[in-house]
Scaffold this motif. Structure first.
Motif, short mmCIF file in Angstrom:
data_model
loop_
_atom_site.label_atom_id
_atom_site.label_comp_id
_atom_site.label_asym_id
_atom_site.label_seq_id
_atom_site.Cartn_x
_atom_site.Cartn_y
_atom_site.Cartn_z
N PRO A 128 64.16 44.84 -57.84
CA PRO A 128 65.15 43.80 -57.54
C PRO A 128 66.08 44.13 -56.37
O PRO A 128 66.49 43.24 -55.65
CB PRO A 128 65.94 43.66 -58.84
CG PRO A 128 65.17 44.36 -59.89
CD PRO A 128 64.23 45.30 -59.21
N TRP A 129 66.40 45.40 -56.18
CA TRP A 129 67.35 45.71 -55.12
C TRP A 129 66.74 46.41 -53.90
O TRP A 129 67.34 46.44 -52.84
CB TRP A 129 68.55 46.49 -55.66
CG TRP A 129 68.29 47.91 -56.05
CD1 TRP A 129 67.87 48.38 -57.24
CD2 TRP A 129 68.47 49.06 -55.21
NE1 TRP A 129 67.76 49.74 -57.22
CE2 TRP A 129 68.14 50.18 -55.97
CE3 TRP A 129 68.88 49.25 -53.88
CZ2 TRP A 129 68.19 51.48 -55.47
CZ3 TRP A 129 68.93 50.53 -53.39
CH2 TRP A 129 68.59 51.63 -54.18
N LYS A 130 65.51 46.96 -54.06
CA LYS A 130 64.87 47.62 -52.91
C LYS A 130 63.85 46.72 -52.22
O LYS A 130 63.61 46.87 -51.03
CB LYS A 130 64.20 48.93 -53.35
CG LYS A 130 65.20 50.01 -53.74
CD LYS A 130 64.54 51.34 -54.00
CE LYS A 130 63.67 51.39 -55.18
NZ LYS A 130 64.24 51.76 -56.45
N GLY A 131 63.21 45.84 -52.97
CA GLY A 131 62.22 44.94 -52.38
C GLY A 131 60.82 45.22 -52.89
O GLY A 131 60.63 45.77 -53.97
N VAL A 132 59.82 44.87 -52.10
CA VAL A 132 58.42 45.02 -52.48
C VAL A 132 57.90 46.38 -52.00
O VAL A 132 58.00 46.70 -50.82
CB VAL A 132 57.55 43.89 -51.89
CG1 VAL A 132 56.07 44.11 -52.23
CG2 VAL A 132 58.02 42.54 -52.41
N ALA A 133 57.36 47.15 -52.95
CA ALA A 133 56.80 48.47 -52.63
C ALA A 133 55.29 48.35 -52.44
O ALA A 133 54.62 47.60 -53.15
CB ALA A 133 57.09 49.46 -53.76
N SER A 134 54.79 49.10 -51.49
CA SER A 134 53.35 49.26 -51.27
C SER A 134 52.98 50.69 -51.63
O SER A 134 53.82 51.59 -51.57
CB SER A 134 52.99 48.97 -49.82
OG SER A 134 53.25 47.63 -49.49
N ALA A 165 70.18 46.80 -49.01
CA ALA A 165 70.76 47.85 -49.84
C ALA A 165 69.93 49.13 -49.81
O ALA A 165 70.44 50.21 -50.11
CB ALA A 165 70.90 47.37 -51.28
N ALA A 166 68.66 49.03 -49.43
CA ALA A 166 67.77 50.19 -49.40
C ALA A 166 67.28 50.50 -47.98
O ALA A 166 66.26 51.15 -47.80
CB ALA A 166 66.58 49.95 -50.32
N SER A 167 68.03 50.06 -47.00
CA SER A 167 67.60 50.24 -45.61
C SER A 167 67.43 51.72 -45.23
O SER A 167 66.68 52.04 -44.31
CB SER A 167 68.56 49.55 -44.65
OG SER A 167 69.85 50.13 -44.74
N ASN A 168 68.10 52.62 -45.96
CA ASN A 168 67.98 54.05 -45.65
C ASN A 168 66.60 54.62 -45.97
O ASN A 168 66.28 55.72 -45.51
CB ASN A 168 69.05 54.85 -46.40
CG ASN A 168 68.96 54.72 -47.90
OD1 ASN A 168 68.79 53.62 -48.43
ND2 ASN A 168 69.07 55.84 -48.60
N ILE A 169 65.77 53.90 -46.72
CA ILE A 169 64.43 54.41 -47.01
C ILE A 169 63.34 53.70 -46.21
O ILE A 169 62.15 53.90 -46.48
CB ILE A 169 64.11 54.38 -48.53
CG1 ILE A 169 64.23 52.98 -49.10
CG2 ILE A 169 64.98 55.40 -49.27
CD1 ILE A 169 63.74 52.85 -50.54
#
Length: 94
Positions: free
Chosen positions: A46-52, A76-80
């Motif tokens: 919900p807060w990082k987005g879609v993971a591959s 919110a997860a732009s650092n990764i």
């Protein structure tokens, strides 16, 4: 220094990395690309987005979906962005 290892091989090693929810995210350039095989798996946070995902392959052994990344993380997860994390038996030390 952080290091990811599986099946006797070093998969990633870096002095710079991000830790999110207890997971170490390695910069893409610190990961040995030859051990990663594309996977069709995707999940949504919900807060990082879609993971591959990637399968990890070492010496003919495959660890399915053992690495993941967020190609387009939410703000919110732009650092990764451009980072890869591991699980499923991959040992991560830091």
């Amino acid at each position: 220094m952080a290091r990811a290892m599986w099946n006797g091989a070093v998969l990633a090693e870096s002095t710079t990395y991000e830790v999110v929810e207890g997971n170490v995210y390695f910069p893409r350039e610190a990961v040995k690309r030859e051990v990663l095989k594309d996977s069709t798996t995707h999940t949504t946070c919900p807060w990082k987005g879609v993971a591959s995902y990637y399968d990890v392959e070492v010496d003919g052994k495959v660890n399915k979906d053992a690495a993941w990344y967020y190609p387009e993380p939410k703000d919110a997860a732009s650092n990764i962005r451009d980072h890869i994390a591991f699980w499923k038996g991959v040992q991560v030390e830091r």
